[in-house]
Enzyme design. Structure first.
Site, short mmCIF file in Angstrom:
data_model
loop_
_atom_site.label_atom_id
_atom_site.label_comp_id
_atom_site.label_asym_id
_atom_site.label_seq_id
_atom_site.Cartn_x
_atom_site.Cartn_y
_atom_site.Cartn_z
N GLU A 126 0.84 -1.20 0.00
CA GLU A 126 0.00 0.00 0.00
C GLU A 126 0.88 1.25 0.00
O GLU A 126 2.04 1.21 0.41
CB GLU A 126 -0.92 0.01 1.22
CG GLU A 126 -0.21 0.09 2.55
CD GLU A 126 -1.00 0.87 3.59
OE1 GLU A 126 -1.42 2.00 3.29
OE2 GLU A 126 -1.16 0.34 4.70
N LYS B 240 -5.51 10.40 0.16
CA LYS B 240 -5.66 9.03 0.62
C LYS B 240 -6.91 8.46 -0.05
O LYS B 240 -8.01 9.00 0.10
CB LYS B 240 -5.79 9.01 2.14
CG LYS B 240 -5.77 7.63 2.76
CD LYS B 240 -5.80 7.76 4.27
CE LYS B 240 -5.77 6.40 4.95
NZ LYS B 240 -5.78 6.54 6.43
N VAL C 24 -5.35 -0.08 2.38
CA VAL C 24 -5.36 -1.54 2.24
C VAL C 24 -6.50 -1.96 1.31
O VAL C 24 -6.32 -2.83 0.43
CB VAL C 24 -5.51 -2.22 3.60
CG1 VAL C 24 -5.76 -3.71 3.44
CG2 VAL C 24 -4.26 -1.99 4.45
N ASP D 198 -18.78 3.60 12.47
CA ASP D 198 -17.49 3.86 11.84
C ASP D 198 -16.69 2.57 11.74
O ASP D 198 -16.23 2.02 12.74
CB ASP D 198 -16.72 4.91 12.66
CG ASP D 198 -15.52 5.46 11.92
OD1 ASP D 198 -15.24 4.99 10.81
OD2 ASP D 198 -14.87 6.38 12.45
N SER E 81 -13.76 0.60 9.01
CA SER E 81 -12.89 0.72 7.84
C SER E 81 -13.44 -0.06 6.66
O SER E 81 -13.95 -1.18 6.81
CB SER E 81 -11.48 0.22 8.18
OG SER E 81 -10.70 0.14 7.01
N ALA E 82 -13.29 0.52 5.47
CA ALA E 82 -13.67 -0.18 4.24
C ALA E 82 -12.78 -1.37 3.96
O ALA E 82 -13.11 -2.21 3.11
CB ALA E 82 -13.63 0.79 3.07
N ASP E 83 -11.64 -1.47 4.68
CA ASP E 83 -10.76 -2.62 4.49
C ASP E 83 -11.52 -3.92 4.70
O ASP E 83 -11.32 -4.90 3.95
CB ASP E 83 -9.59 -2.58 5.49
CG ASP E 83 -8.63 -1.44 5.25
OD1 ASP E 83 -8.77 -0.73 4.24
OD2 ASP E 83 -7.71 -1.27 6.09
N LYS F 161 -4.72 -1.58 14.04
CA LYS F 161 -4.17 -0.50 14.86
C LYS F 161 -4.83 -0.52 16.24
O LYS F 161 -6.04 -0.67 16.37
CB LYS F 161 -4.38 0.84 14.16
CG LYS F 161 -3.62 0.94 12.84
CD LYS F 161 -3.86 2.25 12.16
CE LYS F 161 -3.08 2.35 10.86
NZ LYS F 161 -3.55 1.39 9.82
#
Length: 301
Positions: free
Chosen positions: A21, A82, A102, A134, A136-138, A155
């Protein structure tokens, strides 16, 4: 897509390739060290016997593998954004430059035929997601993108337990590398167990080949590689800074996609660079391991 000639040659010859990435280069590491570290990450992949393919959008065009000029552009330009999967088409239409997360790295890697991806930490479910939604789209992207992501867990600023639950729901298998515990990014152990474990790159490659035989290779796979003991942060310092950072974000009204960079920057300042040193160490470790897995997978046919 524009595939770098070295990457294209490797893919044609079925030699090992590792996707990298680029958001960590533009947004995750401080300047001016980020360009040097980006080159070191690629070198770590090469040291493991694979070809690095750093992915980014340059001038509106997805690049699978960057030459040094493009790598420098992503690392140093103030106009690089980003970009996740949802942003890619808009950015491409506008001819902009984007550093891939990612999610978008996995999307373009899979489209190019690359199976193994290395990163620092996977995105996940944020604290308080019950109210904010909320996430992540990961996670959703990996639920339909058949790449193996080598990472040091998620994280530690995220809700690790909720993230593991979502990974299970989305059919994304999580395997510990030489560990029975899910890593905590800056820390080797998040306190949460993983259901599966492998102890060699060859065993990880066996899983990739079994997925292809069983037809489950349309789903992502997480290989959780804990940070080395000598590189992890002091746990007491980590917990103190995390609590202070979450409080500062709440007081400042920082939410959504702005929360992660806010907290990472807070960690950098408050730990006097210790968090960045840990981040660099774990990314290099993941890059080396990803290369070894890609090599083992290619050797097995």
């Amino acid at each position: 897509m524009r595939i770098h000639p070295e990457v294209a040659d490797a893919l044609t010859a079925r030699r090992p390739v590792v996707a990298l990435e680029s958001a960590i280069i533009s947004h995750g590491l401080p300047r001016p060290d980020n360009l040097r570290i980006a080159r070191e990450i690629e070198a770590a992949v090469r040291s493991g016997g694979a070809v690095p393919a750093t992915i980014a959008i340059v001038g509106g065009e997805p690049h699978i593998g960057l030459d040094d000029t493009s790598l420098q552009r992503i690392a140093e330009s103030d106009t690089v954004v980003k970009v996740s999967v949802r942003d890619a088409a808009v950015l491409a239409a506008r001819g902009g430059d984007g550093a891939t997360t990612v999610a978008s790295t996995a999307h373009f890697a899979a489209a190019a035929g690359i199976t193994v991806l290395a990163t620092g930490g996977l995105g996940g479910v944020h604290r308080g997601a019950r109210d904010s939604w909320d996430e992540s789209a990961d996670l959703m992207t990996l639920s339909r993108t058949g790449v193996l992501v080598v990472c040091a867990g998620v994280k530690s600023i995220l809700d690790v337990a909720a993230t593991l639950e979502r990974l299970e729901t989305l059919n994304i298998a999580v395997i510990g590398y030489r560990t029975d515990w899910f890593p905590g990014f800056y820390l080797a152990d998040s306190g949460h167990r993983v259901g599966w474990r492998v102890d060699t790159p060859e065993q990880a490659a066996d899983v990739l080949r079994a997925r292809r035989r069983l037809g489950t290779d349309g789903y992502g796979l997480v290989l959780a590689n804990p940070i080395a003991a000598e590189d992890e942060m002091d746990r007491t310092l980590h917990d103190q800074v995390l609590a202070a950072g979450l409080a500062a974000a709440e007081a400042s009204g920082v939410r959504g996609k702005d929360l992660t960079p806010f907290l990472l920057d807070f960690f950098h300042r408050e730990t006097r660079g210790a968090s960045v040193a840990a981040n660099i160490a774990l990314v290099l470790s993941n890059a080396r391991l990803a290369a070894e897995v890609a090599v083992a997978d290619a050797a097995g046919g």
